[in-house]
Write an enzyme that holds these catalytic residues in place. Sequence first.
Site, PDB file in Angstrom:
ATOM      1  N   GLU A  13       9.679  -1.480   0.047  1.00  0.00           N
ATOM      2  CA  GLU A  13       9.132  -2.817  -0.232  1.00  0.00           C
ATOM      3  C   GLU A  13       7.822  -3.077   0.492  1.00  0.00           C
ATOM      4  OE1 GLU A  13      10.456  -4.664  -2.547  1.00  0.00           O
ATOM      5  OE2 GLU A  13      12.161  -3.307  -2.813  1.00  0.00           O
ATOM      6  N   VAL A  18       2.749  -0.872  -6.598  1.00  0.00           N
ATOM      7  CA  VAL A  18       1.505  -1.567  -6.942  1.00  0.00           C
ATOM      8  C   VAL A  18       0.296  -0.712  -6.576  1.00  0.00           C
ATOM      9  CG1 VAL A  18       0.131  -3.644  -6.569  1.00  0.00           C
ATOM     10  CG2 VAL A  18       2.605  -3.820  -6.737  1.00  0.00           C
ATOM     11  N   LYS A  38       8.367   9.424 -11.296  1.00  0.00           N
ATOM     12  CA  LYS A  38       9.289   8.818 -10.340  1.00  0.00           C
ATOM     13  C   LYS A  38      10.491   9.749 -10.225  1.00  0.00           C
ATOM     14  CE  LYS A  38      10.661   5.287  -7.725  1.00  0.00           C
ATOM     15  NZ  LYS A  38       9.917   4.706  -6.605  1.00  0.00           N
ATOM     16  N   THR A  42      16.091   4.040  -7.719  1.00  0.00           N
ATOM     17  CA  THR A  42      17.349   3.458  -7.250  1.00  0.00           C
ATOM     18  C   THR A  42      17.319   1.941  -7.400  1.00  0.00           C
ATOM     19  OG1 THR A  42      16.607   3.218  -4.946  1.00  0.00           O
ATOM     20  CG2 THR A  42      17.605   5.324  -5.565  1.00  0.00           C
ATOM     21  N   ALA A 112      10.657   7.243  -3.235  1.00  0.00           N
ATOM     22  CA  ALA A 112      11.521   6.078  -3.002  1.00  0.00           C
ATOM     23  C   ALA A 112      11.616   5.868  -1.500  1.00  0.00           C
ATOM     24  CB  ALA A 112      12.902   6.311  -3.599  1.00  0.00           C
ATOM     25  N   GLY A 171      -0.526  -1.718   1.558  1.00  0.00           N
ATOM     26  CA  GLY A 171       0.107  -2.037   0.288  1.00  0.00           C
ATOM     27  C   GLY A 171       0.111  -3.499  -0.099  1.00  0.00           C
ATOM     28  N   SER A 172       0.005  -4.393   0.892  1.00  0.00           N
ATOM     29  CA  SER A 172       0.024  -5.828   0.599  1.00  0.00           C
ATOM     30  C   SER A 172      -0.760  -6.553   1.691  1.00  0.00           C
ATOM     31  CB  SER A 172       1.473  -6.337   0.539  1.00  0.00           C
ATOM     32  OG  SER A 172       1.509  -7.718   0.226  1.00  0.00           O
ATOM     33  N   GLN A 202      -2.026  -9.157  -1.379  1.00  0.00           N
ATOM     34  CA  GLN A 202      -0.675  -9.681  -1.576  1.00  0.00           C
ATOM     35  C   GLN A 202      -0.572 -10.364  -2.941  1.00  0.00           C
ATOM     36  OE1 GLN A 202       0.235 -12.614   1.366  1.00  0.00           O
ATOM     37  NE2 GLN A 202       2.368 -12.833   0.776  1.00  0.00           N
ATOM     38  N   GLY A 203       0.479 -10.083  -3.664  1.00  0.00           N
ATOM     39  CA  GLY A 203       0.687 -10.704  -4.968  1.00  0.00           C
ATOM     40  C   GLY A 203      -0.050 -10.053  -6.115  1.00  0.00           C
TER      41      GLY A 203
END
Length: 239
Positions: A13, A18, A38, A42, A112, A171-172, A202-203
């Site tokens: 997460e 993204v 991928k 999961t 993953a 990543g964010s 972010q977003g």
Amino acid sequence: MGTVIVVTGTGTEIGKTVVTAAVAATAVALGRTVAVLKPAQTGVTADETGDAAEVARLAGDVTTAELARYPEPLAPGTAARRAGLPTVDPQQVADAARKLALDHDLVLVEGAGGLLVRFDEHGTTLADAAGLLGAQVLLVVAAGLGTLNMTELTARELRHRGLDCLGVVVGSWPREPDLAARCNLADLPQVADAPLLGAVPQGAGALPPADFRRAAAGWLAPALGGHWDAHAFSTRAGA
């Protein structure tokens, strides 16, 4: 043969999907053919959208492939055992990536969770697949407090295995970065011993696909096909 890049992260997460979509969208905009693999999905049932499909939704014209899918949001090895389903083998991953590379300019293999999340009871991981492929690894990291330790641990494992870290992407990137996030822009390349190659806001994954595709190159450095500049970004952020 096309280029294969393995996309991993310092945890779950943190924006791997993204970031993978941004790299894919940027490559497609440059006229390159792109495939996204991928190995193990999961936490998604058979009729739900997986990460590869999400990359395609955001990035556009990309080929997608998935080797295994498990319903519970667990490490692939654990999820496979609980579901009574076959595990993923690193050689399967390498073979699938090489097959896609035969007719695509770029193949992105999205893991993953983190680098050492286990595929099976023998402890095989995405790192083993990257080693079989001889592929560069793109490391997606969190922005804030605690990311330096996890980034350095992952980068050290890559070096220990003789794997090349292409670079680091946040990543964010938060809308209002705190002091730790701003300072990390300077520290992340040092602890990773690899360049900072982007920061995805972010977003970003919630943007309409057309807007995402137009913006993606502005989040990534030239090494990933974009025009993002780490020094300019850090200066604006007050790093």
